[in-house]
Design an enzyme around this catalytic site. Structure first.
Site, PDB file in Angstrom:
ATOM      1  CD  GLN A  74      -3.602  -4.491   6.463  1.00 57.46           C
ATOM      2  OE1 GLN A  74      -3.453  -3.474   5.782  1.00 57.46           O
ATOM      3  NE2 GLN A  74      -4.162  -5.581   5.987  1.00 57.46           N
ATOM      4  CE  LYS A 133      -3.941  -2.273   2.075  1.00 55.97           C
ATOM      5  NZ  LYS A 133      -4.541  -2.797   3.296  1.00 55.97           N
ATOM      6  CG  ASP A 153     -10.043  -0.145   4.472  1.00 57.57           C
ATOM      7  OD1 ASP A 153      -9.922  -0.382   3.257  1.00 57.57           O
ATOM      8  OD2 ASP A 153      -9.342  -0.664   5.358  1.00 57.57           O
TER       9      ASP A 153
END
Ligand code: NDP
Length: 285
Positions: free
Chosen positions: A97, A53, A120
């Site tokens: 994460q 990422k 997200d």
């Protein structure tokens, strides 16, 4: 006749190039898009994802920083850091994460992210927005699938879409997005009886189970669009999807490979959401 391959790598490059222009434009106005990634514990797969990422961010003109915590970190400590990031004007997107360590309440941690920075799309507010058809930040994996279908001109309206898997990050939002676009949607789970009866009626079949090669050719309608979200590491170290690729490729109309299908689109959507968050922040000043 073999299926047409939906190439996530090619598409991801194309979409990233389009969005990089927007990131550069923002940077010229003094607002370089910024993403903060929060990672807790030392899950090796997560560390690889985070590295990927960060690299994708720098290639696309996005500033990124990684906030690492040991497995022993407390939930409060992590939430305090997220709250600091919420207030930081250089950061437009915050990503936690997953998975978090067992002693964490994941929902509580995600809920501490400002909705405007939840790139997200996992915050309950964003989930609700998705249900009502007004997405703020769509979750990246299903959004990546939608982008693929759009770019390859796959008709969704009126089609029968079958989604295998009902996770909060893939299956459920995927079904909602297809529904929003006018598909008739069936959702299958591990409890579904006669799975093949459902999958073989699908015009669009999306599989996200984490069960290697479980979708075999006899479960697929000839000419169907087959989207394989699964990423499974096999004992020989190779990656494989949830679809038995070679035989299914022979009968499907379109198919995504693994690797090189949905995966690159997921990260791409994260980049797009981050740039979009920065554009919205710019519009507010
Ligand atoms: P989860 O384990 O959270 O969910 C799996 C889902 O599949 C569950 O709903 C489960 O049903 C269902 N399922 C399991 N076995 C069967 C079966 N035999 N028949 C029908 N349904 C079944 O997984 P995720 O959604 O998080 O991920 C799925 C896969 O996608 C994984 O391989 C993951 O690595 C990959 N992935 C890939 C991404 C990408 O960018 N390409 C991003 C995210 C995930 P039930 O609810 O009844 O248990």
């Amino acid at each position: 006749m073999s299926a047409k391959i939906l190439d996530g790598n090619v598409l991801a490059r194309e979409v990233r190039a389009e969005w990089k222009v927007r990131a550069v434009r923002l940077a010229e106005k003094g607002m370089q898009p910024g993403l903060a990634v929060v990672i807790v514990g030392d899950n090796p797969a997560s560390s690889i994802y985070v590295r990927n990422k960060a690299k994708a961010c720098s290639d696309t003109g996005i500033y990124s920083e990684v906030h690492e915590f040991p497995e022993s970190a407390s939930e409060d400590e992590v939430i305090r850091r997220i709250q600091e990031l919420n207030r930081n004007p250089a950061i437009h997107g915050i990503l936690v994460q997953l998975p978090l360590p067992r002693h964490f309440d994941g929902d509580k941690v995600i809920a501490s992210i400002e909705v405007e920075k939840d790139v997200d799309g996992f915050h309950l507010y964003n989930v609700g927005a998705l249900v009502t058809g007004n997405t703020i930040f769509p979750p990246c994996t299903p959004q990546g699938v939608m982008k693929m279908l759009e770019k390859y001109n796959v008709v969704i309206e009126g089609q029968h879409a079958v989604v295998v898997g009902r996770s909060n990050i893939v299956g459920k939002p995927m079904a909602l997005m297809l529904l929003q676009k006018g598909a008739t949607v069936t959702i299958c789970t591990s409890k579904t009886r006669q799975l093949a009866e459902h999958t073989s009626r699908a015009d669009i079949l999306v599989v996200a189970t984490g069960k290697p090669r479980m979708i075999t050719a006899n479960m697929v309608k000839p000419g169907a669009v087959v989207i394989d979200v699964g990423i499974n590491r096999m004992p020989d170290g190779k990656l494989t999807g949830d679809v038995d690729f070679e035989p299914v490729e022979k009968i499907a109309g379109y198919i995504t490979p693994v690797p090189g299908g949905v995966g690159p689109m997921t990260i791409t959507m994260l980049l797009c959401n981050t740039i979009e968050a920065a554009e919205r922040a710019q519009a507010r000043v």
